[in-house]
Design an enzyme around this catalytic site. Structure first.
Site, PDB file in Angstrom:
ATOM      1  N   ASN A   7       9.584  30.231 -26.377  1.00 47.33           N
ATOM      2  CA  ASN A   7      10.718  30.290 -25.453  1.00 47.33           C
ATOM      3  C   ASN A   7      11.938  29.703 -26.163  1.00 47.33           C
ATOM      4  O   ASN A   7      12.045  28.488 -26.331  1.00 47.33           O
ATOM      5  CB  ASN A   7      10.358  29.478 -24.193  1.00 47.33           C
ATOM      6  CG  ASN A   7      11.485  29.465 -23.173  1.00 47.33           C
ATOM      7  OD1 ASN A   7      12.557  30.005 -23.405  1.00 47.33           O
ATOM      8  ND2 ASN A   7      11.231  28.825 -22.048  1.00 47.33           N
ATOM      9  N   ARG A  90       9.374  34.734 -24.271  1.00 43.03           N
ATOM     10  CA  ARG A  90      10.108  34.778 -23.019  1.00 43.03           C
ATOM     11  C   ARG A  90      11.471  35.403 -23.286  1.00 43.03           C
ATOM     12  O   ARG A  90      12.192  34.978 -24.188  1.00 43.03           O
ATOM     13  CB  ARG A  90      10.309  33.366 -22.476  1.00 43.03           C
ATOM     14  CG  ARG A  90      11.136  33.391 -21.218  1.00 43.03           C
ATOM     15  CD  ARG A  90      11.673  32.027 -20.892  1.00 43.03           C
ATOM     16  NE  ARG A  90      12.433  32.085 -19.645  1.00 43.03           N
ATOM     17  CZ  ARG A  90      13.381  31.228 -19.343  1.00 43.03           C
ATOM     18  NH1 ARG A  90      13.708  30.251 -20.189  1.00 43.03           N
ATOM     19  NH2 ARG A  90      14.022  31.328 -18.202  1.00 43.03           N
ATOM     20  N   HIS A 179      13.488  33.558 -13.018  1.00 37.45           N
ATOM     21  CA  HIS A 179      12.263  32.768 -12.777  1.00 37.45           C
ATOM     22  C   HIS A 179      11.101  33.648 -12.319  1.00 37.45           C
ATOM     23  O   HIS A 179      10.187  33.186 -11.634  1.00 37.45           O
ATOM     24  CB  HIS A 179      12.480  31.701 -11.678  1.00 37.45           C
ATOM     25  CG  HIS A 179      13.462  30.625 -12.018  1.00 37.45           C
ATOM     26  ND1 HIS A 179      14.362  30.133 -11.094  1.00 37.45           N
ATOM     27  CD2 HIS A 179      13.681  29.936 -13.165  1.00 37.45           C
ATOM     28  CE1 HIS A 179      15.087  29.178 -11.649  1.00 37.45           C
ATOM     29  NE2 HIS A 179      14.689  29.049 -12.899  1.00 37.45           N
ATOM     30  N   ARG A 240      24.889  24.069 -11.377  1.00 35.30           N
ATOM     31  CA  ARG A 240      25.481  25.339 -10.926  1.00 35.30           C
ATOM     32  C   ARG A 240      25.783  25.282  -9.431  1.00 35.30           C
ATOM     33  O   ARG A 240      25.017  24.704  -8.663  1.00 35.30           O
ATOM     34  CB  ARG A 240      24.522  26.504 -11.189  1.00 35.30           C
ATOM     35  CG  ARG A 240      24.179  26.712 -12.644  1.00 35.30           C
ATOM     36  CD  ARG A 240      23.377  27.998 -12.827  1.00 35.30           C
ATOM     37  NE  ARG A 240      22.750  28.035 -14.127  1.00 35.30           N
ATOM     38  CZ  ARG A 240      21.438  28.141 -14.322  1.00 35.30           C
ATOM     39  NH1 ARG A 240      20.606  28.283 -13.294  1.00 35.30           N
ATOM     40  NH2 ARG A 240      20.945  28.148 -15.538  1.00 35.30           N
ATOM     41  N   GLU A 383       4.642  28.985 -16.368  1.00 32.13           N
ATOM     42  CA  GLU A 383       5.248  30.218 -16.883  1.00 32.13           C
ATOM     43  C   GLU A 383       4.612  30.615 -18.214  1.00 32.13           C
ATOM     44  O   GLU A 383       4.443  31.799 -18.497  1.00 32.13           O
ATOM     45  CB  GLU A 383       6.763  30.018 -17.023  1.00 32.13           C
ATOM     46  CG  GLU A 383       7.421  29.884 -15.657  1.00 32.13           C
ATOM     47  CD  GLU A 383       8.826  29.298 -15.692  1.00 32.13           C
ATOM     48  OE1 GLU A 383       8.938  28.057 -15.861  1.00 32.13           O
ATOM     49  OE2 GLU A 383       9.795  30.041 -15.549  1.00 32.13           O
TER      50      GLU A 383
END
Ligand code: ADP
Length: 396
Positions: A7, A90, A179, A240, A383
């Site tokens: 990743n 990923r 996600h 965010r 993940e």
């Protein structure tokens, strides 16, 4: 079969080597500050944790360090590189081109590059990682696993914005969602924990970490999700802003004399819990400040909980009910008080949290009361395992 999961961020690289026979993690680690002063590899395997500080000028350099750590006699995970059978990467944005994971071919690389416009911070880093990895491990299959793929099942009425249709046709402006590997993993796990077929379940998955997104998973498919064209939409997050009135963008530009890139950065990096609390983007710091009576910290956490609560309510309305609400990722797995705050007041909708059972961190647990109509479940996400499983399946 051992699968290496990679990743890559712009200056970081996370990895796990997973034995697919028993899904055991043989080794894992993180490279930070790639291409900048102070490059550092933190590696764990064979019951040891080591830190290597050495200049790493690019992702290829970083990967060489990772591989030599993985085959090291003292702190390695395998005897040599031939024990790595496939690599799963990923990739953040697959646009509309990828609804599932794929073996990486030159055509796939071109398609991932085409999606870079949609994720200018993420896809180029993912591409660098793939290129570096293919150079060093040219003889094993490489697989791309996309954050957006799970959400490709959303109907048009969920993914189109109230904008001129032409903008969707010309530029692909629509909701993609992110996600995806996490929402998929925890919704599958929820069905297993409940002992039911996912095709019979309506589940709302709340991935609440630094980035946060909520997904409506109906009968195993994502039908709506809170993140959008980019990961900026939806929940309030660490830094965010999530949903805001789009007119605010021009308003800030005028009032603060900022250009578009500067406002984009303000909304992505200086907003959310950090901007609202004026303390930190880390929920632990903000929770501590709130407990000490800091009003802005308290309001930021209340606003966060309220936003997630609103998404749960709206997805219940959209699916005509819900069987399970799942909490995952850093905050969802670990913050007892945040789970309680989000569920507070939802009793009338059949969502009743059990305060004693909810006193848990990072462990698969049903935390609703026995008579709660809707099950509330804490599920640590994984993940990397989804990436490894997809990779192994395609590599075979
Ligand atoms: P990402 O992968 O998006 O960077 P994570 O899923 O690792 O994020 O979540 C990180 C966030 O989880 C941190 O910002 C932190 O605020 C929150 N977190 C982790 N542990 C706890 C805890 N014990 N209590 C409250 N928040 C926590």
């Amino acid at each position: 079969m051992n699968v290496l999961v990679i990743n890559c961020g712009s200056s970081s690289l996370k990895y796990q080597l997973i034995n697919m026979q028993n899904e055991e993690v043989l080794g894992k680690g993180l490279v930070e500050r790639i291409g900048i002063e102070g490059s550092k590899l933190t590696h764990e395997a064979a019951g040891k944790k080591i830190v290597i500080e050495d200049p790493m000028k690019d992702h290829k350099d970083a990967l060489k360090h990772v591989l030599s750590a993985l085959v090291d006699k003292d702190h390695g995970a395998v005897a040599d590189m031939s024990e790595i059978s496939a690599v799963g990467h990923r990739v953040v944005h697959g646009g509309e081109k990828f609804a599932s994971s794929v073996l990486i071919t030159p055509e796939v690389m071109d398609a991932i590059k085409d999606c870079s416009d949609l994720a200018p911070l993420h896809n180029p880093a993912n591409i660098m990682g793939i290129d570096a990895c293919k150079e060093i491990l040219p003889n094993v299959p490489h697989v791309a696993v996309f954050d957006t793929a799970f959400h490709q099942t959303m109907p048009k009425s969920s993914y189109l914005y109230g904008l001129p249709y032409e903008l969707y046709e010309k530029h692909g402006i629509r909701k993609y969602g992110f996600h995806g590997t996490s929402h998929k993993y925890v919704s599958d796990r929820a069905a297993s924990i409940l002992g039911k077929d996912i095709k019979d379940l309506k589940i709302i998955t709340c991935h609440l970490g630094n980035g946060a997104s909520i997904t409506a998973v109906e009968y195993g498919k994502s039908v709506d999700t809170s993140m959008g064209l980019t990961p900026l939409e939806g929940s309030i997050m660490g830094t965010r802003c999530g949903d805001i009135d789009p007119a605010i963008v021009k308003f800030i530009m005028d009032k603060e004399n900022l250009n578009a890139a500067q406002v984009d950065s303000l909304l992505n990096k200086q907003s959310g819990i950090l901007g609202m609390s004026c303390i930190s983007s880390d929920f632990r710091d903000v929770e501590n400040a709130a407990n000490e009576g800091n009003e802005l910290a308290q309001v930021a956490l209340e606003a966060f909980a309220k936003r997630v609560k609103k998404y749960i309510g709206s997805y219940m309305a959209e699916m005509g009910g819900v069987d399970a609400v799942v909490f995952t990722a850093g905050l969802g797995e670990n913050s007892i008080s945040m789970r309680e705050d989000i569920c507070e007041g939802l009793e009338g909708l059949g969502i009743v949290i059990d305060k004693e059972k909810n006193n848990v961190r990072g462990k698969e647990t049903v935390v609703s009361t026995d008579d709660s109509k809707v099950k509330i479940i804490v599920i640590p996400t994984n993940e990397e395992l989804v990436i490894a499983r997809d990779t192994a399946a395609l590599a075979k």
